[in-house]
Scaffold this motif. Structure first.
Motif, PDB file in Angstrom:
ATOM      1  N   ALA A   1     -57.618  38.829  75.376  1.00  0.00           N
ATOM      2  CA  ALA A   1     -58.418  38.377  73.959  1.00  0.00           C
ATOM      3  C   ALA A   1     -59.300  37.113  74.688  1.00  0.00           C
ATOM      4  O   ALA A   1     -60.599  37.353  74.147  1.00  0.00           O
ATOM      5  CB  ALA A   1     -57.435  37.871  72.863  1.00  0.00           C
ATOM      6  N   VAL A   2     -58.826  36.388  75.581  1.00  0.00           N
ATOM      7  CA  VAL A   2     -59.606  35.310  76.050  1.00  0.00           C
ATOM      8  C   VAL A   2     -60.941  35.826  76.877  1.00  0.00           C
ATOM      9  O   VAL A   2     -61.944  35.203  76.653  1.00  0.00           O
ATOM     10  CB  VAL A   2     -58.652  34.367  76.862  1.00  0.00           C
ATOM     11  CG1 VAL A   2     -59.495  33.270  77.457  1.00  0.00           C
ATOM     12  CG2 VAL A   2     -57.843  33.556  75.832  1.00  0.00           C
ATOM     13  N   ILE A   3     -60.405  37.016  77.747  1.00  0.00           N
ATOM     14  CA  ILE A   3     -61.474  37.408  78.261  1.00  0.00           C
ATOM     15  C   ILE A   3     -62.423  38.122  77.556  1.00  0.00           C
ATOM     16  O   ILE A   3     -63.805  38.016  77.850  1.00  0.00           O
ATOM     17  CB  ILE A   3     -60.896  38.613  79.398  1.00  0.00           C
ATOM     18  CG1 ILE A   3     -60.333  37.607  80.663  1.00  0.00           C
ATOM     19  CG2 ILE A   3     -61.976  39.446  79.965  1.00  0.00           C
ATOM     20  CD1 ILE A   3     -59.243  38.728  81.386  1.00  0.00           C
ATOM     21  N   ASP A   4     -62.156  38.876  76.410  1.00  0.00           N
ATOM     22  CA  ASP A   4     -63.075  39.527  75.463  1.00  0.00           C
ATOM     23  C   ASP A   4     -63.821  38.162  74.864  1.00  0.00           C
ATOM     24  O   ASP A   4     -65.117  38.439  74.672  1.00  0.00           O
ATOM     25  CB  ASP A   4     -62.471  40.086  74.565  1.00  0.00           C
ATOM     26  CG  ASP A   4     -62.132  41.419  75.064  1.00  0.00           C
ATOM     27  OD1 ASP A   4     -62.501  41.947  75.978  1.00  0.00           O
ATOM     28  OD2 ASP A   4     -60.988  42.011  74.354  1.00  0.00           O
ATOM     29  N   TYR A   5     -63.343  37.271  74.662  1.00  0.00           N
ATOM     30  CA  TYR A   5     -64.077  35.952  73.925  1.00  0.00           C
ATOM     31  C   TYR A   5     -64.954  35.300  75.248  1.00  0.00           C
ATOM     32  O   TYR A   5     -66.162  34.999  74.837  1.00  0.00           O
ATOM     33  CB  TYR A   5     -62.922  34.931  73.580  1.00  0.00           C
ATOM     34  CG  TYR A   5     -63.826  33.609  73.210  1.00  0.00           C
ATOM     35  CD1 TYR A   5     -64.085  33.380  72.029  1.00  0.00           C
ATOM     36  CD2 TYR A   5     -63.745  32.555  74.089  1.00  0.00           C
ATOM     37  CE1 TYR A   5     -64.843  32.288  71.329  1.00  0.00           C
ATOM     38  CE2 TYR A   5     -64.034  31.220  73.526  1.00  0.00           C
ATOM     39  CZ  TYR A   5     -64.822  31.349  72.288  1.00  0.00           C
ATOM     40  OH  TYR A   5     -65.316  30.121  71.971  1.00  0.00           O
ATOM     41  N   LEU A   6     -64.649  35.296  76.134  1.00  0.00           N
ATOM     42  CA  LEU A   6     -65.502  34.834  77.234  1.00  0.00           C
ATOM     43  C   LEU A   6     -66.660  35.605  77.480  1.00  0.00           C
ATOM     44  O   LEU A   6     -67.755  35.274  77.681  1.00  0.00           O
ATOM     45  CB  LEU A   6     -64.724  34.824  78.601  1.00  0.00           C
ATOM     46  CG  LEU A   6     -63.833  33.502  78.730  1.00  0.00           C
ATOM     47  CD1 LEU A   6     -63.020  33.461  79.999  1.00  0.00           C
ATOM     48  CD2 LEU A   6     -64.391  32.003  78.631  1.00  0.00           C
ATOM     49  N   LYS A   7     -66.370  37.040  77.370  1.00  0.00           N
ATOM     50  CA  LYS A   7     -67.422  37.971  77.488  1.00  0.00           C
ATOM     51  C   LYS A   7     -68.585  37.745  76.219  1.00  0.00           C
ATOM     52  O   LYS A   7     -69.904  38.023  76.574  1.00  0.00           O
ATOM     53  CB  LYS A   7     -66.951  39.457  77.682  1.00  0.00           C
ATOM     54  CG  LYS A   7     -66.339  39.672  78.728  1.00  0.00           C
ATOM     55  CD  LYS A   7     -65.886  40.923  79.216  1.00  0.00           C
ATOM     56  CE  LYS A   7     -65.386  42.076  78.336  1.00  0.00           C
ATOM     57  NZ  LYS A   7     -64.803  42.852  78.816  1.00  0.00           N
ATOM     58  N   ALA A   8     -68.301  37.185  75.373  1.00  0.00           N
ATOM     59  CA  ALA A   8     -69.215  36.941  74.241  1.00  0.00           C
ATOM     60  C   ALA A   8     -69.778  35.863  74.444  1.00  0.00           C
ATOM     61  O   ALA A   8     -70.801  35.606  73.639  1.00  0.00           O
ATOM     62  CB  ALA A   8     -68.502  37.133  73.051  1.00  0.00           C
ATOM     63  N   LEU A   9     -69.468  35.028  75.065  1.00  0.00           N
ATOM     64  CA  LEU A   9     -70.342  33.636  75.394  1.00  0.00           C
ATOM     65  C   LEU A   9     -71.616  33.936  76.140  1.00  0.00           C
ATOM     66  O   LEU A   9     -71.367  34.256  77.390  1.00  0.00           O
ATOM     67  CB  LEU A   9     -69.395  32.618  75.940  1.00  0.00           C
ATOM     68  CG  LEU A   9     -68.195  32.229  75.370  1.00  0.00           C
ATOM     69  CD1 LEU A   9     -67.418  31.077  76.036  1.00  0.00           C
ATOM     70  CD2 LEU A   9     -68.499  31.529  74.111  1.00  0.00           C
ATOM     71  N   LYS A  10     -72.563  33.620  75.664  1.00  0.00           N
ATOM     72  CA  LYS A  10     -73.784  33.818  76.547  1.00  0.00           C
ATOM     73  C   LYS A  10     -74.510  32.202  76.970  1.00  0.00           C
ATOM     74  O   LYS A  10     -74.318  31.479  76.057  1.00  0.00           O
ATOM     75  CB  LYS A  10     -74.881  34.686  75.612  1.00  0.00           C
ATOM     76  CG  LYS A  10     -74.267  35.915  75.138  1.00  0.00           C
ATOM     77  CD  LYS A  10     -74.150  37.085  76.231  1.00  0.00           C
ATOM     78  CE  LYS A  10     -73.443  38.238  75.813  1.00  0.00           C
ATOM     79  NZ  LYS A  10     -73.033  38.930  76.717  1.00  0.00           N
TER      80      LYS A  10
END
Length: 115
Positions: A106-115
Motif C-alpha cells: 500500500a505504501v509503494i502504491d502511495y509513493l507511485k502516486a506522488l508526483k
C-alpha cells in the motif's frame, strides 16, 4: 447470542483491516516524521521516488551505503528497502521498517502516486 457477538466483532474489525492497507495512512503513521514535502536533514522528499534512480535527489545527503546501490526504485527494490532498510543498504541511516507486506504494498502504491 454467541453468533451475533461473533458477527459484530467481525464487522468491527473490517475498518481496521481496510485502514491497514491504506498507503497514505501507513505513510502518515510510519514515514511522515522523516519524509515530508521537502527534503530535510532527516530524510528526502519522496515525490517522484518510484521509478527514479536510487539515491538520486540532489537536495539530500544520502548515506554512502545507499549511494553505493545501483538501479532504480522499482516495486521490488522499494519492497526490499521498506521491509529491511539496513539489510538492503547495510550502513544506511533509515532504521524504520514496514513489517506488514500488505502495508508495504500500500505504501509503494502511495509513493507511485506522488508526483
Amino acid at each position: 447470542m454467541t453468533r451475533l457477538f461473533a458477527a459484530l466483532a467481525a464487522l468491527a474489525l473490517l475498518p481496521a483491516a481496510a485502514q491497514a492497507a491504506d498507503g497514505g495512512r501507513v505513510f502518515q503513521l510510519q514515514c511522515r516524521t522523516c519524509h515530508g514535502a521537502a527534503s530535510t536533514a532527516m530524510g528526502p522528499a519522496l515525490d517522484g521516488v518510484a521509478g527514479a534512480k536510487i539515491a538520486a535527489r540532489a537536495d539530500f545527503a544520502y548515506s554512502k551505503a545507499l549511494k553505493a546501490k545501483e538501479g532504480t526504485w522499482t516495486d521490488a527494490a522499494l519492497d526490499a528497502y521498506l521491509a529491511a532498510p539496513l539489510k538492503f543498504a547495510p550502513g544506511g541511516r533509515m532504521t524504520t521498517a514496514v513489517a506488514n507486506p500488505a502495508d508495504r504494498a500500500a505504501v509503494i502504491d502511495y509513493l507511485k502516486a506522488l508526483k
